[in-house]
Structure formats: structure tokens, C-alpha cells
Write an enzyme that holds these catalytic residues in place. Structure first.
Site, mmCIF file in Angstrom:
data_model
loop_
_atom_site.group_PDB
_atom_site.id
_atom_site.type_symbol
_atom_site.label_atom_id
_atom_site.label_comp_id
_atom_site.label_asym_id
_atom_site.label_seq_id
_atom_site.Cartn_x
_atom_site.Cartn_y
_atom_site.Cartn_z
ATOM 1 C CB THR A 103 -0.344 -29.012 -46.446
ATOM 2 O OG1 THR A 103 -1.537 -29.643 -46.915
ATOM 3 C CG2 THR A 103 -0.614 -28.414 -45.091
ATOM 4 C CE LYS B 103 -7.163 -17.186 -59.570
ATOM 5 N NZ LYS B 103 -7.618 -17.496 -58.163
ATOM 6 C CB THR C 86 -4.567 -20.016 -57.650
ATOM 7 O OG1 THR C 86 -5.971 -19.849 -57.849
ATOM 8 C CG2 THR C 86 -3.911 -18.661 -57.390
ATOM 9 C CB THR D 221 -10.273 -16.901 -55.280
ATOM 10 O OG1 THR D 221 -10.538 -17.154 -53.934
ATOM 11 C CG2 THR D 221 -8.941 -16.211 -55.412
ATOM 12 C CG ASN E 76 -11.012 -26.032 -51.397
ATOM 13 O OD1 ASN E 76 -10.592 -24.891 -51.398
ATOM 14 N ND2 ASN E 76 -11.710 -26.530 -52.402
ATOM 15 C CD GLU F 181 -10.645 -24.696 -55.541
ATOM 16 O OE1 GLU F 181 -9.649 -23.952 -55.456
ATOM 17 O OE2 GLU F 181 -11.372 -24.952 -54.563
#
Length: 397
Positions: free
Chosen positions: A397, A173, A147, A184, A392, A270
Site C-alpha cells: 500500500t 539486490k 526494491t 528476494t 512489510n 529491511e
């Protein structure tokens, strides 16, 4: 043990594939792993009370002790989707079983992505129809489960057990919402080692505590976390039992690949620019050592300091203090990036220019001594950057 080039299909009797079915705009988003024979299975799952439909389904599937296939999609987590979400997970299971001509009880399902949206089942059904046991792109599976990850996380190793060559392949992942008791993240392991599901489950549950459960990116535990191991026995080694001479070797091999994946997830947090490894020694128990290490690596202030190359070691001591583990601060020693900063309850003068230079590298090690106990623990995480907020804030969006 040797690390080799490979894919999830490298162990004998395994096939893997991945492709783009339209859940995501361009990237691969649906994949499967298939074993030519039913394989022993072990699994660990998120501790979040809000569990995605695939997690609920798979916790029942693995009770049978065998699976033959895993179907996974990215871009949509199929979480918080009610009865329809569970029906969709069942549909994925049945579609794969029909295509592979196996019983649906032998199929596990995994999903990752946006929470709270129904799966586009028309696209998923077409994707399953298009999946192949012998694809041109052998790395399709590990690509299709990503992702916000910036890269695939994959390893293949080989060794000899009882005169038989065995292979273990593993991929995962995970980049955000990482704070296991599980988190996640998805992890998958294929191997041709001959081992029954009960012992495999025992090994996975034990090793999860010192690998995946020792990483943190942001303190959020996902709804979809799972790790599944498939062992189909086609290496034809003698069945691994706890009393066998090969048991510890097998356990060490699994620990190696799970540790590798855990560190790669932390490294790819991230927006991250650095992997942080915390080692705590001198604790009264292994659990105490692990919890102390995880408290440090999970501190947002520590993570921010590492990002800014700021030798603010007081944040390390502070995070040890709220870990819930008892220790005497006067017994504590701390090294940051190999440079002593605190000893026996007292600060140590150090060269700040040398320290700032040491903090520029992409892997930072923090070493802590908390007493005279015999136990050691490790934890892994990453720095907290501006890009983490950006990723995040704009994820949906």
C-alpha cells in the site's frame, strides 16, 4: 587482487544501462546487461516450488551454455501471473533480442517486486526501446534492480591471470524475503575471464552454498531468486580448466565477490541496524558448521536481542540446539561481541555494561565452538527491528 571503481560494464566487451520506464513512481526500474560476444553462463535459482516466470524461463535459457544479454525490471515480480506472465517474460526476451539483433535464446530475464500483478508491458516495451548500450549513467543497472533496498550493492575487482588483466564486476539486490536456498534476491556477475560454462556452473553452485545460502533476514524464500554469471572470455587468458594453475585463483576471486554481495544483502536487511556474523568451529563437517551458524543467525529471538543490545546468550545456545545437528552442550563455548559468555557447558560471568557497549556497534560477531571437529562455517544476517514490521505491513500500500 585489487578492488577498483567500476560498474557492470567494467569487464571488457560489456555494456550496462538502466532507466525509469514507469513501473515504479520515480526510481529506475528497467535495465540490461549486454556482451559484445556470447558469454559462458552459469545460474542458480530459488528452491521455492512457486517460481516466477523469469526463473522458469532462465532455467531453460542457461542450458544452452551461452547468453549475450540480461533484461531486468523492478517494481513487479511477474510471479504467480499464470500463462500471461510467462508470455510477458518471453516478450521481454524477444524485444531485447530484436533491439540488440541477437537470437532470443541468448537473452535472460529477471524481475523483482510485487507478486501477483501483471507486468505493464506497454511501459516495459518503451523502456527497452529507450535503453542504450552506452548510457551517461554507467551505474544505472545496479540502481534499477532495487526494491526496498536502501543502497546499491556493487563491487569490481581486477587481477592478472596468465599475464592478462581480468576484471570481475558483481551487483545484487535483496533486503527482505531473504532466506536462501536462494532468496528476494537477484545477483549478477560479469567478467571477461575465459572459462567454459560447465566449469563456471560448477564453481557457482559450490560457492553459492557458502555465500548466498548462508544469509538470512526473515526466513522467507522468494519466488524470484537467481544469480547469473556471464563470462565472455575477452580478457584472452588461456581457457580456465580444473587442472590449470589458475583455477584456484579464479575460484577465490569469485568467492570474494559473492561473499561481499551476500554480506551486503544481510547488512541491508529491511529495517536493519546491524550486520550479524556467526562463526561456528569444531564441527564434524562443513555442512554441520554452516547449518549451526545459520540456525543462530536465523533465530528471531537472537535477532531481537541484538537489536535491543541484550546479551541474552541463552537464545544462541537454544538456536544451536534446534538446528538438527548433533553436538554435546558440555563441549560448547560461546563468545558474543568478543566477550566469552559460555564455556564447556557453563555460564561465564561478564561485565554487563561492557557487553552493552560492545553491542552498540553496527557489526556484531558471534563465535561458537561446538567440539573438537575440524570444520568451520559462517552465516550472516541482521537484527530484527520495528521498521522491518512497518516496511512489510505497508509494502503493498
Amino acid at each position: 587482487m585489487e578492488i577498483i571503481e567500476g560498474s557492470m560494464a567494467s569487464p571488457k566487451g560489456f555494456h550496462a544501462s538502466g532507466l525509469h520506464c514507469g513501473i515504479k513512481k520515480k526510481k529506475l526500474d528497467i535495465a540490461w546487461i549486454y556482451s559484445e560476444v556470447p558469454a559462458s553462463v552459469a545460474g542458480v535459482f530459488t528452491t521455492n516450488q512457486v517460481k516466477a516466470a523469469p526463473v522458469i524461463l532462465d532455467k531453460e535459457v542457461i542450458k544452452n551454455g551461452k547468453i549475450q544479454a540480461i533484461i531486468a525490471n523492478s517494481g513487479n515480480a511477474n510471479a504467480c501471473t499464470g500463462k500471461q506472465g510467462f508470455e510477458d517474460a518471453l516478450s521481454m526476451q524477444k524485444l531485447v533480442a530484436r533491439k540488440l539483433e541477437i537470437d532470443s535464446s541468448l537473452v535472460a530475464v529477471a524481475s523483482t517486486g510485487i507478486i501477483g500483478q501483471a507486468l505493464p508491458m506497454d511501459k516495459i516495451e518503451q523502456g527497452i526501446c529507450d535503453l542504450s548500450k552506452n548510457p551517461e549513467n554507467v551505474h544505472g543497472f545496479e540502481k534499477a534492480i532495487l526494491t526496498t533496498d536502501t543502497k546499491e550493492k556493487m563491487i569490481t575487482i581486477t587481477d592478472t591471470i596468465g599475464g592478462k588483466e581480468v576484471v570481475i564486476s558483481a551487483c545484487s539486490k535483496g533486503s527482505g524475503m531473504i532466506h536462501p536456498n536462494m532468496a528476494t534476491m537477484l545477483g549478477f556477475v560479469t567478467t571477461d575471464i575465459n572459462i567454459d560454462s560447465a566449469l563456471l556452473q560448477e564453481i557457482l553452485s559450490e560457492l553459492t552454498e557458502v555465500t548466498f545460502n548462508q544469509i538470512t533476514v526473515d526466513g522467507d524464500t522468494s519466488t524470484n531468486d537467481m544469480v547469473l554469471i556471464m563470462a565472455n572470455g575477452l580478457a584472452k587468458n588461456n581457457l580456465i580448466v580444473k587442472e590449470s594453475t589458475d583455477y584456484q585463483l579464479v575460484k577465490d576471486l569469485f568467492k570474494f565477490v559473492l561473499t561481499f554481495l551476500a554480506k551486503e544483502i544481510a547488512r541491508d536487511g529491511e529495517g536493519a541496524t546491524k550486520l550479524i556474523e556467526v562463526t561456528v568451529e569444531g564441527a564434524n563437517s562443513s555442512q554441520d558448521a554452516r547449518m549451526l551458524a545459520k540456525s543462530v543467525v536465523g533465530s528471531m529471538l537472537v535477532k531481537s536481542a541484538i537489536f535491543g543490545h541484550d546479551p541474552n546468550w541463552g537464545r544462541i545456545l537454544c538456536s544451536l540446539g534446534y538446528s538438527g545437528i548433533s553436538f554435546n552442550p558440555e563441549d560448547v563455548n560461546i563468545e558474543l561481541a568478543g566477550i566469552p559468555v559460555f564455556k564447556n557447558g557453563q555460564p561465564i560471568d561478564f561485565d554487563h555494561k561492557k557487553m552493552q557497549k560492545a553491542l552498540v556497534v553496527d557489526e556484531i560477531k558471534i563465535a561458537v565452538q561446538v567440539g573438537s571437529g575440524r570444520h568451520t562455517g559462517k552465516a550472516w544476517g541482521c537484527d530484527l527491528t520495528y521498521d522491518y514490521v512497518k516496511i512489510n505491513a505497508l509494502y503493498h500500500t
